[in-house]
Scaffold this active site. Structure first.
Site, mmCIF file in Angstrom:
data_model
loop_
_atom_site.group_PDB
_atom_site.id
_atom_site.type_symbol
_atom_site.label_atom_id
_atom_site.label_comp_id
_atom_site.label_asym_id
_atom_site.label_seq_id
_atom_site.Cartn_x
_atom_site.Cartn_y
_atom_site.Cartn_z
ATOM 1 N N CYS A 242 0.857 -1.204 0.000
ATOM 2 C CA CYS A 242 0.000 0.000 0.000
ATOM 3 C C CYS A 242 0.885 1.244 0.000
ATOM 4 C CB CYS A 242 -0.895 0.032 1.236
ATOM 5 S SG CYS A 242 -1.971 -1.405 1.399
ATOM 6 N N GLY A 343 12.502 37.126 -0.512
ATOM 7 C CA GLY A 343 12.983 37.936 0.600
ATOM 8 C C GLY A 343 12.062 37.795 1.802
ATOM 9 N N GLU A 367 5.753 8.038 4.598
ATOM 10 C CA GLU A 367 5.894 7.117 3.454
ATOM 11 C C GLU A 367 7.352 6.755 3.216
ATOM 12 O OE1 GLU A 367 3.198 6.094 1.869
ATOM 13 O OE2 GLU A 367 1.696 7.581 2.430
HETATM 14 C C1 LIG Z 1 1.905 14.597 9.114
HETATM 15 C C2 LIG Z 1 2.172 13.129 9.149
HETATM 16 C C3 LIG Z 1 1.197 12.236 8.716
HETATM 17 C C4 LIG Z 1 1.401 10.860 8.801
HETATM 18 N N1 LIG Z 1 0.401 9.994 8.410
HETATM 19 C C5 LIG Z 1 0.527 8.663 8.643
HETATM 20 C C6 LIG Z 1 -0.561 7.756 8.386
HETATM 21 O O1 LIG Z 1 -1.623 8.157 7.871
HETATM 22 N N2 LIG Z 1 -0.405 6.449 8.728
HETATM 23 C C7 LIG Z 1 0.733 5.965 9.289
HETATM 24 O O2 LIG Z 1 0.797 4.781 9.582
HETATM 25 N N3 LIG Z 1 1.801 6.794 9.536
HETATM 26 C C8 LIG Z 1 1.722 8.123 9.225
HETATM 27 N N4 LIG Z 1 2.784 8.982 9.494
HETATM 28 C C9 LIG Z 1 3.968 8.454 10.155
HETATM 29 C C10 LIG Z 1 5.189 8.346 9.268
HETATM 30 O O3 LIG Z 1 5.023 7.344 8.312
HETATM 31 C C11 LIG Z 1 6.410 8.132 10.183
HETATM 32 O O4 LIG Z 1 6.631 9.352 10.860
HETATM 33 C C12 LIG Z 1 7.658 7.704 9.420
HETATM 34 O O5 LIG Z 1 7.536 6.378 8.989
HETATM 35 C C13 LIG Z 1 8.941 7.834 10.278
HETATM 36 O O6 LIG Z 1 8.759 7.227 11.523
HETATM 37 P P1 LIG Z 1 9.155 8.032 12.853
HETATM 38 O O7 LIG Z 1 8.546 9.378 12.804
HETATM 39 O O8 LIG Z 1 8.814 7.150 14.004
HETATM 40 O O9 LIG Z 1 10.705 8.243 12.757
HETATM 41 P P2 LIG Z 1 11.850 7.169 13.159
HETATM 42 O O10 LIG Z 1 11.582 5.877 12.471
HETATM 43 O O11 LIG Z 1 12.038 7.167 14.623
HETATM 44 O O12 LIG Z 1 13.119 7.833 12.463
HETATM 45 C C14 LIG Z 1 13.774 8.974 13.009
HETATM 46 C C15 LIG Z 1 15.020 9.250 12.139
HETATM 47 O O13 LIG Z 1 15.915 8.116 12.218
HETATM 48 C C16 LIG Z 1 16.206 7.677 10.904
HETATM 49 N N5 LIG Z 1 16.441 6.233 10.893
HETATM 50 C C17 LIG Z 1 15.627 5.244 11.395
HETATM 51 N N6 LIG Z 1 16.184 4.048 11.165
HETATM 52 C C18 LIG Z 1 17.352 4.260 10.506
HETATM 53 C C19 LIG Z 1 18.356 3.421 9.947
HETATM 54 N N7 LIG Z 1 18.275 2.087 9.989
HETATM 55 N N8 LIG Z 1 19.410 4.010 9.324
HETATM 56 C C20 LIG Z 1 19.494 5.359 9.215
HETATM 57 N N9 LIG Z 1 18.579 6.206 9.702
HETATM 58 C C21 LIG Z 1 17.509 5.665 10.326
HETATM 59 C C22 LIG Z 1 14.984 8.070 10.077
HETATM 60 O O14 LIG Z 1 15.282 8.099 8.699
HETATM 61 C C23 LIG Z 1 14.663 9.432 10.668
HETATM 62 O O15 LIG Z 1 15.509 10.398 10.103
HETATM 63 C C24 LIG Z 1 2.625 10.365 9.332
HETATM 64 C C25 LIG Z 1 3.618 11.265 9.733
HETATM 65 C C26 LIG Z 1 3.416 12.633 9.639
HETATM 66 C C27 LIG Z 1 4.483 13.579 10.075
#
Ligand SMILES: Cc1cc2nc3c(=O)[nH]c(=O)nc-3n(C[C@H](O)[C@H](O)[C@H](O)COP(=O)(O)OP(=O)(O)OC[C@H]3O[C@@H](n4cnc5c(N)ncnc54)[C@H](O)[C@@H]3O)c2cc1C
Length: 388
Positions: A242, A343, A367
Protein backbone atom coordinates in the site's frame (compact mmCIF):
# COMPACT_ATOMS: atom_id res chain seq x y z
CA UNK A 1 8.40 28.22 -28.88
CA UNK A 2 10.05 27.95 -25.46
CA UNK A 3 7.41 27.86 -22.72
CA UNK A 4 8.81 28.95 -19.31
CA UNK A 5 6.08 26.87 -17.65
CA UNK A 6 6.86 23.72 -19.66
CA UNK A 7 10.43 24.08 -20.96
CA UNK A 8 10.74 20.39 -21.91
CA UNK A 9 7.38 20.18 -23.69
CA UNK A 10 6.07 17.58 -21.23
CA UNK A 11 2.50 18.55 -22.15
CA UNK A 12 3.07 16.73 -25.46
CA UNK A 13 3.28 13.46 -23.53
CA UNK A 14 -0.30 13.80 -22.32
CA UNK A 15 -3.39 12.38 -24.03
CA UNK A 16 -6.61 14.43 -24.24
CA UNK A 17 -8.01 12.28 -21.40
CA UNK A 18 -4.94 13.01 -19.26
CA UNK A 19 -5.38 16.73 -19.88
CA UNK A 20 -9.09 16.53 -19.02
CA UNK A 21 -8.35 14.83 -15.69
CA UNK A 22 -5.59 17.31 -14.89
CA UNK A 23 -7.72 20.32 -15.71
CA UNK A 24 -10.71 19.06 -13.73
CA UNK A 25 -8.61 18.62 -10.61
CA UNK A 26 -6.78 21.92 -11.18
CA UNK A 27 -10.09 23.77 -11.48
CA UNK A 28 -11.49 22.11 -8.37
CA UNK A 29 -8.42 23.05 -6.34
CA UNK A 30 -8.51 26.63 -7.66
CA UNK A 31 -12.18 27.00 -6.66
CA UNK A 32 -12.29 25.09 -3.41
CA UNK A 33 -8.83 25.16 -1.86
CA UNK A 34 -6.79 28.14 -3.01
CA UNK A 35 -9.17 30.87 -1.78
CA UNK A 36 -9.14 29.44 1.78
CA UNK A 37 -5.93 27.54 2.27
CA UNK A 38 -3.87 30.26 3.96
CA UNK A 39 -6.65 30.77 6.50
CA UNK A 40 -7.02 27.03 7.14
CA UNK A 41 -3.28 26.70 7.45
CA UNK A 42 -3.00 29.55 9.93
CA UNK A 43 -5.86 28.13 12.00
CA UNK A 44 -4.33 24.64 11.81
CA UNK A 45 -7.53 23.00 10.65
CA UNK A 46 -9.35 21.63 7.64
CA UNK A 47 -12.92 22.85 8.10
CA UNK A 48 -15.57 21.20 5.97
CA UNK A 49 -13.36 18.18 5.39
CA UNK A 50 -16.40 15.92 4.89
CA UNK A 51 -17.82 18.23 2.23
CA UNK A 52 -14.41 18.44 0.56
CA UNK A 53 -14.20 14.64 0.54
CA UNK A 54 -17.61 14.35 -1.12
CA UNK A 55 -16.60 16.88 -3.76
CA UNK A 56 -13.35 15.01 -4.38
CA UNK A 57 -15.46 11.88 -4.75
CA UNK A 58 -17.72 13.59 -7.26
CA UNK A 59 -14.76 14.48 -9.50
CA UNK A 60 -13.52 10.88 -9.29
CA UNK A 61 -10.36 11.67 -7.30
CA UNK A 62 -10.82 9.06 -4.55
CA UNK A 63 -9.42 5.62 -5.29
CA UNK A 64 -9.01 7.04 -8.76
CA UNK A 65 -6.72 4.35 -10.08
CA UNK A 66 -8.81 1.47 -8.76
CA UNK A 67 -11.46 -0.16 -10.89
CA UNK A 68 -14.99 -1.30 -10.06
CA UNK A 69 -16.93 -0.50 -6.86
CA UNK A 70 -17.58 3.09 -7.97
CA UNK A 71 -13.89 3.90 -8.59
CA UNK A 72 -12.80 5.86 -11.66
CA UNK A 73 -10.40 3.26 -13.13
CA UNK A 74 -7.99 5.99 -14.23
CA UNK A 75 -4.45 5.34 -15.43
CA UNK A 76 -1.41 5.73 -13.17
CA UNK A 77 -0.38 8.84 -15.12
CA UNK A 78 -3.82 10.39 -14.61
CA UNK A 79 -3.74 9.60 -10.91
CA UNK A 80 -0.28 11.18 -10.75
CA UNK A 81 -1.45 14.32 -12.54
CA UNK A 82 -4.30 14.62 -10.02
CA UNK A 83 -1.84 14.32 -7.12
CA UNK A 84 0.35 17.02 -8.67
CA UNK A 85 -2.57 19.42 -9.06
CA UNK A 86 -3.84 18.79 -5.53
CA UNK A 87 -0.42 19.28 -3.98
CA UNK A 88 0.13 22.41 -6.07
CA UNK A 89 -2.68 23.74 -3.85
CA UNK A 90 -1.56 22.13 -0.58
CA UNK A 91 0.13 18.90 0.55
CA UNK A 92 -2.60 18.46 3.16
CA UNK A 93 -5.30 18.06 0.51
CA UNK A 94 -3.14 15.64 -1.46
CA UNK A 95 -2.54 13.71 1.77
CA UNK A 96 -6.30 13.39 2.34
CA UNK A 97 -6.67 11.92 -1.14
CA UNK A 98 -3.56 9.69 -0.95
CA UNK A 99 -4.53 8.15 2.36
CA UNK A 100 -8.11 7.61 1.23
CA UNK A 101 -7.28 6.13 -2.17
CA UNK A 102 -3.78 4.69 -2.07
CA UNK A 103 -3.73 3.44 1.50
CA UNK A 104 -7.19 2.70 2.91
CA UNK A 105 -9.11 1.91 -0.30
CA UNK A 106 -6.14 0.23 -1.98
CA UNK A 107 -5.69 -2.10 1.02
CA UNK A 108 -9.35 -3.16 0.88
CA UNK A 109 -9.36 -3.40 -2.94
CA UNK A 110 -6.19 -5.49 -3.09
CA UNK A 111 -6.44 -7.61 0.05
CA UNK A 112 -10.10 -7.48 1.09
CA UNK A 113 -12.90 -10.00 0.72
CA UNK A 114 -15.69 -9.41 -1.79
CA UNK A 115 -18.00 -8.45 1.10
CA UNK A 116 -15.48 -5.91 2.46
CA UNK A 117 -15.05 -4.37 -0.98
CA UNK A 118 -18.81 -4.09 -1.48
CA UNK A 119 -19.37 -2.71 1.99
CA UNK A 120 -16.72 0.00 1.97
CA UNK A 121 -15.37 0.93 -1.45
CA UNK A 122 -18.42 2.58 -3.10
CA UNK A 123 -18.99 4.97 -0.18
CA UNK A 124 -15.26 5.68 0.08
CA UNK A 125 -15.03 6.40 -3.67
CA UNK A 126 -17.95 8.82 -3.27
CA UNK A 127 -16.27 10.50 -0.29
CA UNK A 128 -19.21 9.57 1.96
CA UNK A 129 -16.88 7.55 4.15
CA UNK A 130 -13.39 8.80 4.95
CA UNK A 131 -10.70 6.19 5.53
CA UNK A 132 -7.43 6.16 7.44
CA UNK A 133 -4.47 3.78 7.59
CA UNK A 134 -2.89 2.86 10.91
CA UNK A 135 0.61 1.47 10.67
CA UNK A 136 2.96 3.80 12.60
CA UNK A 137 3.14 3.50 16.39
CA UNK A 138 4.73 5.81 18.96
CA UNK A 139 7.81 3.55 19.21
CA UNK A 140 7.77 2.02 15.72
CA UNK A 141 7.94 4.29 12.68
CA UNK A 142 10.57 3.41 10.07
CA UNK A 143 10.68 -0.13 11.43
CA UNK A 144 7.03 -1.21 11.61
CA UNK A 145 8.03 -4.85 11.99
CA UNK A 146 8.38 -4.16 15.72
CA UNK A 147 4.76 -3.00 16.10
CA UNK A 148 3.07 -3.79 19.41
CA UNK A 149 -0.60 -3.43 18.48
CA UNK A 150 -1.93 -6.91 18.95
CA UNK A 151 -5.00 -8.76 17.70
CA UNK A 152 -5.90 -11.81 19.75
CA UNK A 153 -8.57 -14.38 18.97
CA UNK A 154 -11.50 -14.74 21.32
CA UNK A 155 -13.72 -17.48 19.95
CA UNK A 156 -14.23 -16.41 16.35
CA UNK A 157 -13.84 -12.71 17.23
CA UNK A 158 -10.70 -10.61 17.11
CA UNK A 159 -9.81 -8.24 19.98
CA UNK A 160 -7.40 -5.40 19.10
CA UNK A 161 -5.32 -3.47 21.61
CA UNK A 162 -2.62 -0.91 20.90
CA UNK A 163 -1.82 2.62 19.81
CA UNK A 164 -1.18 4.07 16.39
CA UNK A 165 0.41 7.49 15.94
CA UNK A 166 0.46 10.21 13.27
CA UNK A 167 -2.58 8.87 11.47
CA UNK A 168 -3.80 11.13 8.65
CA UNK A 169 -7.62 11.52 8.57
CA UNK A 170 -7.83 9.59 11.89
CA UNK A 171 -10.38 11.74 13.76
CA UNK A 172 -12.65 12.22 10.75
CA UNK A 173 -12.49 8.66 9.43
CA UNK A 174 -15.47 6.32 9.35
CA UNK A 175 -13.23 3.33 8.74
CA UNK A 176 -9.65 2.54 9.71
CA UNK A 177 -7.39 -0.04 8.13
CA UNK A 178 -5.29 -1.09 11.13
CA UNK A 179 -2.24 -3.33 10.98
CA UNK A 180 -1.67 -5.51 14.02
CA UNK A 181 0.48 -8.38 15.19
CA UNK A 182 -1.30 -11.75 15.50
CA UNK A 183 -0.09 -15.23 16.41
CA UNK A 184 0.26 -15.85 12.67
CA UNK A 185 2.09 -12.65 11.73
CA UNK A 186 1.02 -9.10 10.87
CA UNK A 187 -2.55 -8.82 9.57
CA UNK A 188 -4.73 -5.95 8.39
CA UNK A 189 -8.14 -5.23 9.95
CA UNK A 190 -11.01 -3.16 8.64
CA UNK A 191 -12.24 -1.31 11.71
CA UNK A 192 -15.38 0.88 11.75
CA UNK A 193 -14.35 3.88 13.83
CA UNK A 194 -17.54 3.75 15.90
CA UNK A 195 -16.39 0.41 17.33
CA UNK A 196 -16.48 0.51 21.16
CA UNK A 197 -12.94 0.94 22.55
CA UNK A 198 -11.62 2.95 19.58
CA UNK A 199 -10.80 6.64 19.97
CA UNK A 200 -8.89 9.02 17.69
CA UNK A 201 -7.66 12.13 19.52
CA UNK A 202 -6.35 14.76 17.13
CA UNK A 203 -2.65 15.69 17.23
CA UNK A 204 -2.34 19.48 17.47
CA UNK A 205 0.59 21.91 17.45
CA UNK A 206 2.02 20.75 14.12
CA UNK A 207 4.17 23.19 12.16
CA UNK A 208 3.67 21.20 8.97
CA UNK A 209 0.61 19.83 7.15
CA UNK A 210 -1.47 22.18 9.24
CA UNK A 211 -4.47 21.89 6.92
CA UNK A 212 -4.63 18.13 7.40
CA UNK A 213 -6.19 16.07 10.16
CA UNK A 214 -3.56 14.01 12.01
CA UNK A 215 -4.52 11.80 14.93
CA UNK A 216 -3.65 9.02 17.30
CA UNK A 217 -5.67 5.83 17.09
CA UNK A 218 -6.17 4.27 20.51
CA UNK A 219 -7.47 0.71 20.45
CA UNK A 220 -8.61 -0.52 23.84
CA UNK A 221 -9.85 -4.09 23.46
CA UNK A 222 -11.74 -3.32 20.26
CA UNK A 223 -13.84 -6.39 19.48
CA UNK A 224 -14.30 -7.22 15.81
CA UNK A 225 -16.03 -10.10 14.03
CA UNK A 226 -13.97 -12.82 12.34
CA UNK A 227 -14.54 -11.28 8.92
CA UNK A 228 -12.92 -7.94 9.86
CA UNK A 229 -9.50 -9.28 8.88
CA UNK A 230 -8.19 -8.63 5.34
CA UNK A 231 -8.10 -12.24 4.12
CA UNK A 232 -5.65 -11.96 1.24
CA UNK A 233 -2.41 -10.97 2.98
CA UNK A 234 -0.26 -11.85 5.96
CA UNK A 235 2.97 -10.09 6.91
CA UNK A 236 4.50 -6.68 6.21
CA UNK A 237 4.08 -7.22 2.47
CA UNK A 238 0.49 -5.98 2.98
CA UNK A 239 1.16 -2.48 4.36
CA UNK A 240 4.37 -2.09 2.34
CA UNK A 241 2.62 -2.62 -0.98
CA UNK A 242 0.00 0.00 0.00
CA UNK A 243 2.82 2.39 0.91
CA UNK A 244 4.51 1.82 -2.42
CA UNK A 245 1.29 2.83 -4.16
CA UNK A 246 0.94 5.98 -2.04
CA UNK A 247 4.60 6.89 -2.52
CA UNK A 248 4.06 6.81 -6.23
CA UNK A 249 1.48 9.59 -5.81
CA UNK A 250 3.99 11.58 -3.74
CA UNK A 251 6.55 11.40 -6.56
CA UNK A 252 4.06 13.50 -8.55
CA UNK A 253 2.51 15.47 -5.72
CA UNK A 254 5.79 16.88 -4.43
CA UNK A 255 6.37 18.40 -7.87
CA UNK A 256 3.06 20.25 -7.47
CA UNK A 257 4.31 22.00 -4.33
CA UNK A 258 7.56 22.73 -6.17
CA UNK A 259 5.74 24.06 -9.23
CA UNK A 260 3.70 26.54 -7.23
CA UNK A 261 6.80 27.75 -5.40
CA UNK A 262 8.82 28.06 -8.60
CA UNK A 263 6.08 29.96 -10.41
CA UNK A 264 5.57 32.28 -7.45
CA UNK A 265 9.30 33.03 -7.39
CA UNK A 266 9.47 33.52 -11.17
CA UNK A 267 6.60 35.95 -11.08
CA UNK A 268 8.09 37.81 -8.14
CA UNK A 269 11.53 37.99 -9.72
CA UNK A 270 10.10 39.61 -12.83
CA UNK A 271 8.31 42.37 -10.95
CA UNK A 272 10.20 43.06 -7.71
CA UNK A 273 12.76 45.81 -8.27
CA UNK A 274 15.92 46.48 -6.30
CA UNK A 275 18.97 48.51 -7.35
CA UNK A 276 16.88 49.97 -10.15
CA UNK A 277 15.79 46.80 -11.96
CA UNK A 278 13.79 43.59 -11.50
CA UNK A 279 15.65 41.11 -9.27
CA UNK A 280 15.12 38.52 -12.03
CA UNK A 281 17.59 40.54 -14.08
CA UNK A 282 20.47 39.72 -11.72
CA UNK A 283 22.62 36.74 -12.59
CA UNK A 284 22.47 35.28 -9.10
CA UNK A 285 18.66 35.20 -9.22
CA UNK A 286 18.72 33.73 -12.71
CA UNK A 287 21.05 30.97 -11.54
CA UNK A 288 18.52 30.08 -8.83
CA UNK A 289 15.60 30.13 -11.28
CA UNK A 290 17.46 28.05 -13.86
CA UNK A 291 18.45 25.42 -11.30
CA UNK A 292 14.91 25.30 -9.90
CA UNK A 293 13.41 24.88 -13.37
CA UNK A 294 15.86 22.09 -14.21
CA UNK A 295 15.04 20.12 -11.06
CA UNK A 296 11.29 20.78 -11.31
CA UNK A 297 10.92 19.55 -14.86
CA UNK A 298 13.38 16.66 -14.43
CA UNK A 299 11.23 15.61 -11.49
CA UNK A 300 8.00 15.81 -13.49
CA UNK A 301 9.64 13.83 -16.28
CA UNK A 302 10.74 11.20 -13.77
CA UNK A 303 7.18 11.01 -12.42
CA UNK A 304 5.88 10.47 -15.97
CA UNK A 305 8.43 7.76 -16.58
CA UNK A 306 7.43 5.92 -13.40
CA UNK A 307 3.74 6.42 -14.26
CA UNK A 308 4.17 4.82 -17.64
CA UNK A 309 6.01 1.91 -16.02
CA UNK A 310 3.17 1.54 -13.51
CA UNK A 311 0.62 1.55 -16.32
CA UNK A 312 2.68 -1.11 -18.10
CA UNK A 313 2.80 -3.19 -14.90
CA UNK A 314 6.61 -3.00 -14.73
CA UNK A 315 7.20 -0.48 -11.94
CA UNK A 316 9.43 -1.84 -9.18
CA UNK A 317 9.31 -0.68 -5.53
CA UNK A 318 12.99 0.37 -5.78
CA UNK A 319 12.03 2.67 -8.64
CA UNK A 320 9.30 4.22 -6.51
CA UNK A 321 11.92 4.77 -3.79
CA UNK A 322 14.14 6.41 -6.41
CA UNK A 323 11.34 8.80 -7.35
CA UNK A 324 10.21 9.58 -3.81
CA UNK A 325 13.76 10.21 -2.62
CA UNK A 326 14.64 12.48 -5.51
CA UNK A 327 11.43 14.40 -5.99
CA UNK A 328 10.64 15.25 -2.38
CA UNK A 329 14.25 16.23 -1.69
CA UNK A 330 14.36 18.44 -4.77
CA UNK A 331 10.89 19.88 -4.14
CA UNK A 332 11.85 21.06 -0.67
CA UNK A 333 15.02 22.61 -2.06
CA UNK A 334 13.02 24.42 -4.75
CA UNK A 335 10.62 25.78 -2.11
CA UNK A 336 13.49 26.95 0.10
CA UNK A 337 15.21 28.66 -2.82
CA UNK A 338 11.94 30.26 -3.88
CA UNK A 339 11.62 31.60 -0.37
CA UNK A 340 14.97 33.36 -0.64
CA UNK A 341 13.89 35.03 -3.90
CA UNK A 342 10.82 36.43 -2.14
CA UNK A 343 12.98 37.94 0.60
CA UNK A 344 10.94 38.87 3.68
CA UNK A 345 7.71 38.24 1.79
CA UNK A 346 8.85 34.64 1.53
CA UNK A 347 8.05 34.02 5.17
CA UNK A 348 4.54 35.43 4.87
CA UNK A 349 1.39 33.36 4.45
CA UNK A 350 0.39 35.93 1.82
CA UNK A 351 2.58 33.84 -0.47
CA UNK A 352 2.36 30.03 -0.67
CA UNK A 353 6.09 29.27 -0.64
CA UNK A 354 6.85 28.80 3.05
CA UNK A 355 3.61 26.87 3.53
CA UNK A 356 4.71 24.44 0.84
CA UNK A 357 8.23 24.22 2.28
CA UNK A 358 7.00 23.40 5.77
CA UNK A 359 4.44 20.92 4.41
CA UNK A 360 7.20 19.11 2.59
CA UNK A 361 8.99 18.51 5.91
CA UNK A 362 6.21 15.98 6.63
CA UNK A 363 6.27 14.61 3.11
CA UNK A 364 10.02 14.10 3.50
CA UNK A 365 9.34 11.95 6.57
CA UNK A 366 6.16 10.01 5.89
CA UNK A 367 5.89 7.12 3.45
CA UNK A 368 9.52 6.31 4.22
CA UNK A 369 12.10 8.89 5.23
CA UNK A 370 14.94 9.98 2.95
CA UNK A 371 17.21 7.57 4.81
CA UNK A 372 14.85 4.61 4.31
CA UNK A 373 14.76 5.20 0.56
CA UNK A 374 18.55 5.59 0.48
CA UNK A 375 18.79 2.24 2.25
CA UNK A 376 16.34 0.64 -0.21
CA UNK A 377 18.42 1.90 -3.12
CA UNK A 378 21.68 1.11 -1.37
CA UNK A 379 20.56 -2.48 -0.91
CA UNK A 380 19.37 -2.74 -4.52
CA UNK A 381 22.68 -1.33 -5.78
CA UNK A 382 25.05 -3.35 -3.61
CA UNK A 383 23.07 -6.42 -2.70
CA UNK A 384 23.97 -5.64 0.93
CA UNK A 385 21.28 -4.95 3.54
CA UNK A 386 22.25 -1.97 5.74
CA UNK A 387 18.92 -1.56 7.54
CA UNK A 388 20.22 -3.19 10.74
C1 LIG B 1 1.91 14.60 9.11
C2 LIG B 1 2.17 13.13 9.15
C3 LIG B 1 1.20 12.24 8.72
C4 LIG B 1 1.40 10.86 8.80
N1 LIG B 1 0.40 9.99 8.41
C5 LIG B 1 0.53 8.66 8.64
C6 LIG B 1 -0.56 7.76 8.39
O1 LIG B 1 -1.62 8.16 7.87
N2 LIG B 1 -0.40 6.45 8.73
C7 LIG B 1 0.73 5.97 9.29
O2 LIG B 1 0.80 4.78 9.58
N3 LIG B 1 1.80 6.79 9.54
C8 LIG B 1 1.72 8.12 9.22
N4 LIG B 1 2.78 8.98 9.49
C9 LIG B 1 3.97 8.45 10.16
C10 LIG B 1 5.19 8.35 9.27
O3 LIG B 1 5.02 7.34 8.31
C11 LIG B 1 6.41 8.13 10.18
O4 LIG B 1 6.63 9.35 10.86
C12 LIG B 1 7.66 7.70 9.42
O5 LIG B 1 7.54 6.38 8.99
C13 LIG B 1 8.94 7.83 10.28
O6 LIG B 1 8.76 7.23 11.52
P1 LIG B 1 9.16 8.03 12.85
O7 LIG B 1 8.55 9.38 12.80
O8 LIG B 1 8.81 7.15 14.00
O9 LIG B 1 10.71 8.24 12.76
P2 LIG B 1 11.85 7.17 13.16
O10 LIG B 1 11.58 5.88 12.47
O11 LIG B 1 12.04 7.17 14.62
O12 LIG B 1 13.12 7.83 12.46
C14 LIG B 1 13.77 8.97 13.01
C15 LIG B 1 15.02 9.25 12.14
O13 LIG B 1 15.92 8.12 12.22
C16 LIG B 1 16.21 7.68 10.90
N5 LIG B 1 16.44 6.23 10.89
C17 LIG B 1 15.63 5.24 11.39
N6 LIG B 1 16.18 4.05 11.17
C18 LIG B 1 17.35 4.26 10.51
C19 LIG B 1 18.36 3.42 9.95
N7 LIG B 1 18.28 2.09 9.99
N8 LIG B 1 19.41 4.01 9.32
C20 LIG B 1 19.49 5.36 9.22
N9 LIG B 1 18.58 6.21 9.70
C21 LIG B 1 17.51 5.67 10.33
C22 LIG B 1 14.98 8.07 10.08
O14 LIG B 1 15.28 8.10 8.70
C23 LIG B 1 14.66 9.43 10.67
O15 LIG B 1 15.51 10.40 10.10
C24 LIG B 1 2.62 10.36 9.33
C25 LIG B 1 3.62 11.27 9.73
C26 LIG B 1 3.42 12.63 9.64
C27 LIG B 1 4.48 13.58 10.07
Amino acid sequence: MFDPHDPLGIEDLLSPEDIAVRDTVRRWAADRVLPHIAQWYEAGELPGVRELARELGSIGALGMQLSGYGCAGASAVQYGLACLELEAADSGIRSLVSVQGSLAMYAIHRFGSEEQKRQWLPSMAAGETIGCFGLTEPDHGSDPAGMRTYAKRDGSDWVLTGRKMWITNGSVAGVAVVWARTDDGIRGFVVPTDSPGLSAPEIRHKWSLRASVTSELVLDEVRLPADAVLPEVTGLRGPLSCLSHARYGIVWGSMGAARTSFETALDYARTREQFGKPIGGFQLTQAKLADMAVELHKGILLAHHLGRRMDAGSLRPEQVSFGKLNNVREAIEICRTARTILGANGISLEYPVMRHATNLESVLTYEGTVEMHQLVLGKALTGLDAFR
